[in-house]
Write a protein that holds these residues in place. Structure first.
Motif, mmCIF file in Angstrom:
data_model
loop_
_atom_site.group_PDB
_atom_site.id
_atom_site.type_symbol
_atom_site.label_atom_id
_atom_site.label_comp_id
_atom_site.label_asym_id
_atom_site.label_seq_id
_atom_site.Cartn_x
_atom_site.Cartn_y
_atom_site.Cartn_z
ATOM 1 N N TYR A 125 -35.136 44.900 25.279
ATOM 2 C CA TYR A 125 -35.572 43.612 25.585
ATOM 3 C C TYR A 125 -36.255 42.998 24.104
ATOM 4 C CZ TYR A 125 -37.412 39.571 27.980
ATOM 5 O OH TYR A 125 -37.644 38.431 28.477
ATOM 6 N N ILE A 126 -36.935 43.773 23.402
ATOM 7 C CA ILE A 126 -37.317 43.312 22.289
ATOM 8 C C ILE A 126 -36.250 43.063 21.197
ATOM 9 C CG2 ILE A 126 -38.608 44.361 20.049
ATOM 10 C CD1 ILE A 126 -40.727 45.798 21.991
ATOM 11 N N LEU A 127 -35.301 43.960 21.045
ATOM 12 C CA LEU A 127 -34.263 43.719 20.157
ATOM 13 C C LEU A 127 -33.647 42.384 20.611
ATOM 14 C CD1 LEU A 127 -32.763 47.203 19.666
ATOM 15 C CD2 LEU A 127 -34.521 45.942 18.146
ATOM 16 N N GLN A 128 -33.441 42.099 21.683
ATOM 17 C CA GLN A 128 -32.703 41.050 22.169
ATOM 18 C C GLN A 128 -33.331 39.852 21.686
ATOM 19 O OE1 GLN A 128 -32.119 40.857 26.425
ATOM 20 N NE2 GLN A 128 -30.977 38.742 26.485
ATOM 21 N N GLU A 129 -34.677 39.710 22.224
ATOM 22 C CA GLU A 129 -35.843 38.617 21.949
ATOM 23 C C GLU A 129 -35.769 38.310 20.328
ATOM 24 O OE1 GLU A 129 -37.468 35.229 22.983
ATOM 25 O OE2 GLU A 129 -36.646 36.688 24.361
ATOM 26 N N ALA A 130 -35.711 39.288 19.679
ATOM 27 C CA ALA A 130 -35.990 39.272 18.091
ATOM 28 C C ALA A 130 -34.968 38.346 17.709
ATOM 29 C CB ALA A 130 -35.945 40.751 17.621
ATOM 30 N N ARG A 131 -33.812 38.323 17.970
ATOM 31 C CA ARG A 131 -32.707 37.364 17.457
ATOM 32 C C ARG A 131 -33.311 36.203 17.292
ATOM 33 N NH1 ARG A 131 -27.844 38.386 21.306
ATOM 34 N NH2 ARG A 131 -29.579 38.174 22.770
#
Length: 120
Positions: A64-70
């Motif tokens: 979730y964090i990696l997806q949102e970091a984009r």
């Protein structure tokens, strides 16, 4: 983490998005409660800063964090230091984010190894 956010907010007037992840099996009431609590905290602490927030239930916090970091330029997260068996068995979310994120990541470790505020 708060002094870091305050310094950034004064220096560059960024848009800050707070992400608060809950356990994947939490109820809608728990999500609404966390949302309300975070909105109140943001109003009290960042009344003159442009902020946004996301409250989400997720099975994989890292994904979730990696997806949102984009959608962000810089990721700042707080973490408690883990040692010994805890780190060996559970790993470190912050270490995984630093390794796998394609954006700059700043990790602020809390004194004494405890997270004091659930929103930071």
């Amino acid at each position: 983490l708060m002094p870091m956010l305050e310094a950034m907010a004064v220096a560059v007037m960024p848009r800050i998005t707070f992400l608060h992840l809950l356990h994947f099996d939490c109820t809608r009431d728990e999500i609404r409660g966390a949302d309300s609590e975070l909105q109140e905290w943001l109003t009290d602490n960042f009344f003159d800063i442009q902020t946004g927030h996301i409250i989400a239930a997720s099975e994989s916090r890292l994904e979730y964090i990696l997806q949102e970091a984009r959608y962000h330029d810089l990721i700042i997260m707080s973490a408690a230091r883990r040692h010994g068996f805890k780190k060996m068995f559970f790993g470190s979310l912050s270490d995984s984010v630093v390794q796998d994120c394609e954006k700059p990541v700043m990790v602020v470790y809390t004194p004494g190894g405890k997270k004091e505020n659930p929103f930071l």
